[in-house]
Enzyme design. Sequence first.
Site, mmCIF file in Angstrom:
data_model
loop_
_atom_site.group_PDB
_atom_site.id
_atom_site.type_symbol
_atom_site.label_atom_id
_atom_site.label_comp_id
_atom_site.label_asym_id
_atom_site.label_seq_id
_atom_site.Cartn_x
_atom_site.Cartn_y
_atom_site.Cartn_z
ATOM 1 C CG ASP A 4 -2.183 0.861 0.986
ATOM 2 O OD1 ASP A 4 -2.242 1.739 0.133
ATOM 3 O OD2 ASP A 4 -3.030 0.670 2.001
ATOM 4 C CG ASP A 52 -9.444 2.644 -0.481
ATOM 5 O OD1 ASP A 52 -8.815 1.356 -0.765
ATOM 6 O OD2 ASP A 52 -8.987 3.274 0.270
HETATM 7 C C1 DGJ Z 1 -5.869 1.962 1.943
HETATM 8 C C2 DGJ Z 1 -6.178 0.898 1.052
HETATM 9 O O1 DGJ Z 1 -6.620 1.243 -0.157
HETATM 10 C C3 DGJ Z 1 -7.230 -0.001 1.766
HETATM 11 O O2 DGJ Z 1 -7.581 -1.330 1.132
HETATM 12 C C4 DGJ Z 1 -6.652 -0.328 3.128
HETATM 13 O O3 DGJ Z 1 -5.600 -1.339 3.104
HETATM 14 C C5 DGJ Z 1 -6.065 0.716 3.909
HETATM 15 N N1 DGJ Z 1 -5.291 1.666 3.055
HETATM 16 C C6 DGJ Z 1 -5.260 0.264 5.124
HETATM 17 O O4 DGJ Z 1 -4.881 1.506 5.858
#
Ligand code: DGJ
Length: 802
Positions: free
Chosen positions: A498, A568
């Site tokens: 991430d 997301d």
């Molecule tokens: C952003 C990601 O896109 C989410 O899926 C998740 O992993 C969060 N970060 C966790 O902090």
Amino acid sequence: MIYADGRLFLLQTANTSYMFRKLESGHMEHLHFGASLFSKDKYEKMRKELDLEAADKELLAKIEKAIAPKHYSGGGNMNNYSDEHSICLELMGLEMSSFGKGDIREPMVELTYADGNTTVDFIYYDYEVKDGKRALETLPSSYDDTNKAQQLIIKLSDKEYATRLDLIYTVFPDCDVITRSAVLYNDSDNPVRIDRLLSASVDFYETGLLFTSFHGRWAYEMQKRSSLCKAGKVVCEELAAGESGSRSNPFVIVSAEDTTEDSGECCGFNLIYSGNHYEALSSNGSSISRFVTGIQPAGFCWTLSKGESLEAPEAVMAYSKEGFNGMSRNMHRFVRKHVVRGTWRDKERPILINSWEANYFNFTQGSLLSLAKEAKNCGIELFVMDDGWFGRRDDDKSSLGDWYPNTKKLPHGVNGLSEKIHDIGLKFGIWVEPEMISEDSDLYRAHPDWAMRIPGKPHSPGRNQMILDLANPEVCDHIITVLSDLFETGGIDYVKWDMNRNESDVYSPYLPPLRQGETSYRYMTGLYRILSALTEKFPDILFEGCASGGNRFDLGMLCYFSQIWGSDDTDASERVDIQTGYSYAYPPVTVSSHVSSVPNQQTLRVTPRETRFNVAAFANLGYECNLCDMDQATLDEVKKQVLLYKEWRSIFQNGRFYRGETVDNGNVVTWNVVSADGSASAGMMFRRLVVANDQRGVLKMHGLEGDKKYRFYSLPFKMDVRLFGDLINMISPVHVKNGSMIHDIISRFVKLDGEHEDTVTFGDALDLAGVELSPAYSSTGFNERTRVFPDFASRLYFAQKL
Ligand code: DGJ
């Protein structure tokens, strides 16, 4: 196929020609990028011959003559190149563009020489043709393991200043793709300041072209936007985020104004780079448009010392005269076979359960294991522990950089959990965000100078974290060591990588003041070094990219990550648009998509469970919800979905993808994927909002064998009577109050048959006429042939060759 004789150059695939020539002045004049200039037979014949026959050379010269623009003097206030060569560069198509000798349009290269001069004049001195595809040295690039790719290197020099520029072209005949990149060399004793080094400049001999690019913001990625460029400039760029973000993807399309999904000309361009980027289409409104792509020049500047060189990222170009779908298919093939690499390239991707929307930071080993067991019961194959497992990470305020387990949550460490997950029969995956550092972390307390921030100055926050200074090799080495240790000892099968903030206060404490303009580019090359080391060391780990969802969804990342988390936003209705956006450039197997709970956690919208699955199925399927909170009936549905996906997985992930023309301004969206051999297809119709008395529905499936017969069908299913609310009283002998307990009890025992399609038709008929579906629900008229499509409903359809 490449033809080169030192004067005329042709890059040829089955359906595309790219032609340019050397002028007497030494400039490279662009002649054509677009539809093939030769018949298929001629191409096949030329492809097989190393040396063209005299007749073919003559034909080439004739074609050159036919398409080459006539040179005429600019007149008025325009400048000629020289007394000897009275050409006006401003009026010409050029393979390389720069300021100072008459061309005053968008430049590909801008340099400042040691004497302060900014006039740049690169002239041809040699060329080379090579079989195969060489990798770039400092940046990720495409590769070829089919032995079909060929490269042409055009060598230019600015003799006045002893700099050289190689223009590198690669032809990938198996997917009608040509790529370009460039390398600048400094042979002089003096340093040269590079103010701009783009990857490609392509001139089109027409104006009024449509420029389509993909924009948005966090949780709203890849929204397609188009602007007509009759004159002036249309730009797609990531100026200062430091990443190819959700605001602007580096993939763009230049097309005719009337190009549709299935007809008309278009050129897709993408960049194998993940930082700030720049794509622009400009025109002075007379007769030529210029497209450029490459690293964003704003905020970039590089000092090239004696003997050094700098590479520009590789730009990918795919032309099609079969509309946007044709171009997308070429891009998809290219990405699947020449960008994505390693163990997972051709492997089916596992169905996963991710802990994020199920638990966020609030979990224990026990709750994770319960989720994993339920996932296993549903047939899911991989368990992913998302954020919150390390340091003292109970929210997003601390611990990035401290990549050791939080023993309160994981008493037996990462390995302890991973063993238990493996015992349940699932693969084990972990979340990391290694490019970041929290101010509240042991790493920051030990190495405050490792954060990208201006020493002694306030720092602008982003998700309570700072970016590590990857321009500093020591920081990169540290990340490689710490993560190698985690991956070696953790029993890890999958990594979600991430990255959750944009750059601010861009400053590398490691670099000297005069090199600060190199920080963002060096950050990227540092990151690429880390990713290359880790993916080589752990070839069997499935790496998934993520950057607050679908930021940094680009070809640079896909050289290391076999798939990327698309957004997301898990709302199925929004995902339809987001995944449609990705589909223009990226094949389904590179996109991850999850079924989540409702009301959706990003929008509070309630979409049907089938739609959440149907949309996610056209990508790498995952679940991101608390299965432990679901009733048995819902879990049974999930089991069925997982089973269906496994049966069709190879086609959903790696099939040829087709977008249908959208209807009613995107209210109705259709997709279909086709197996490599054309024997089967899965399609989906999604309708966002119900329109009263809109009963007709036609589903087309593209890409099947025209003269073969197919069974077209949908799957039988049951409907909940509560869907019809008060209307139950039209048939009920006693009055039932809508939403009452009685209504609920009836719904448990009385299920209604959904409509079922089952017919036979030819591939061509499916493509052109489609199948007339059962009429959609309209007012009270319902029977088992009614297609009940409430808001956000969708249906999967299948075709199997008979
Ligand atoms: C952003 C990601 O896109 C989410 O899926 C998740 O992993 C969060 N970060 C966790 O902090």
